[in-house]
Design a protein around this motif. Sequence first.
Motif, PDB file in Angstrom:
ATOM      1  N   ALA A  11       0.894  -1.406   0.095  1.00  0.00           N
ATOM      2  CA  ALA A  11      -0.097  -0.349  -0.377  1.00  0.00           C
ATOM      3  C   ALA A  11       1.265   1.727   0.258  1.00  0.00           C
ATOM      4  N   SER A  13       2.010   3.138  -2.163  1.00  0.00           N
ATOM      5  CA  SER A  13       2.361   3.536  -3.676  1.00  0.00           C
ATOM      6  C   SER A  13       1.096   4.571  -3.042  1.00  0.00           C
ATOM      7  N   ASP A  14      -0.120   4.099  -2.802  1.00  0.00           N
ATOM      8  CA  ASP A  14      -1.680   4.613  -2.187  1.00  0.00           C
ATOM      9  C   ASP A  14      -0.898   5.506  -1.182  1.00  0.00           C
ATOM     10  N   SER A  17       1.590   9.237  -2.291  1.00  0.00           N
ATOM     11  CA  SER A  17       1.548   9.325  -2.979  1.00  0.00           C
ATOM     12  C   SER A  17       1.903  10.500  -3.444  1.00  0.00           C
ATOM     13  N   LYS A 285      -3.752   8.791   5.873  1.00  0.00           N
ATOM     14  CA  LYS A 285      -3.896   7.920   5.971  1.00  0.00           C
ATOM     15  C   LYS A 285      -4.363   7.316   7.250  1.00  0.00           C
ATOM     16  N   ASP A 289      -8.738   2.609   5.016  1.00  0.00           N
ATOM     17  CA  ASP A 289      -8.786   3.934   4.229  1.00  0.00           C
ATOM     18  C   ASP A 289      -8.113   3.244   3.296  1.00  0.00           C
ATOM     19  N   VAL A 290      -7.019   1.836   3.172  1.00  0.00           N
ATOM     20  CA  VAL A 290      -6.247   1.534   2.747  1.00  0.00           C
ATOM     21  C   VAL A 290      -6.426  -0.027   2.130  1.00  0.00           C
TER      22      VAL A 290
END
Length: 380
Positions: A11, A13-14, A17, A285, A289-290
């Motif tokens: 996760a 990359s999320d 970002s 985050k 959320d992920v």
Amino acid sequence: MKIVADQNIPALSDILSGAGTLSYFSERNPSQEMLADADALLVRSVTAVDKELLEQAPYLKFVASATIGTEHVNLPLLQERGIAFAHAPGANAQSVGEYVLCVVLDWLSNKSVYSVDEIDVAIVGAGHTGRAAGKRLQALGFNVHYYDPPLCKKGVKFVHDHWQRVLTADIISCHVPLTNDGDFPTRHLFESTALQSLHSEQLLVNASRGAVIDNKALLDRVVQGERPSIALDVWENEPDVLADLVPYIDIATPHIAGHSLEGKVGGAVMIANALLAHFEMPANKELADVLPKIDWPELDAAMLTSPESFNSWVKEHFNIHEDDKNFRLHGLTRDGFDSLRRNYRKESPRREFINQVVTCHNSEQYIQFLQLGFRARQIA
């Protein structure tokens, strides 16, 4: 900003970002080329952040490990060089607690007669993972106590420092960091003398660090017969496992106790947010959320009241024998061990019990299922 990260930290990359350029490495260590201009490095426990690595990273300003342990990181050297550090204590504690619960339930299923409240459980180490394991076993009625001399020395009331009480417990579960010095070193805490004192009615579990148990001394003990039941998720000198020991281990797994999806993503969120905070970027985050959503049918507490029914549900959602089988088939080489960890349940990730809603009809049920890690819901 240039961020170098282990590709098995999910996760990122999320979560990161827009924070900079994210490059992944797939082996135990990133390449010299990747390190040459890295501003931040995100690792797991398989990467040694030592003098050799740091000399290849002249611009490094931040290091984080998506793990609770830090023995793979030279913390004094980071401090000396002004490199900030973060890690993820507690991120995978629930996952490890569920692993220990599964091991204990499996051990119980092979016993014809038992009374849970007469079974004495020694949790060695009262940190995040130790308490996560202990509260689950306590919820089932086991007599749980915590051995933690450092906390005892600080005056913490719920722990003790009686080593003989540990060695005579029916179940011993290890949850300590690996330390080599100080007043209470944990390397080879279970050495030859301690291992010789264990008997066939006991269960020994290690889901902390491999060298907490002297593996060669353990092999010497188990070949004698009348050995305790043993579950090892961690191994001394891993990924180089003492292969001769494995046939004597009842449940053998490749350091995956903390590898639920919640545990891995939780660690990623903690260190990514720490990185963002260090570089003064917004860090907003959260785990929810992920994480991908999962929809398990709601259960009534009455369906899980007997040890048999509860164990059946556990095996359906986390069959530890699948991991044991894969380890014995593929994990006895260095590359095989690393591959099992790297690719652990990629197609169908292991999810934690918190995803299961349990309908409870009284406060006793509600408290019990909360302690077991479920999403308990009480109705009138």
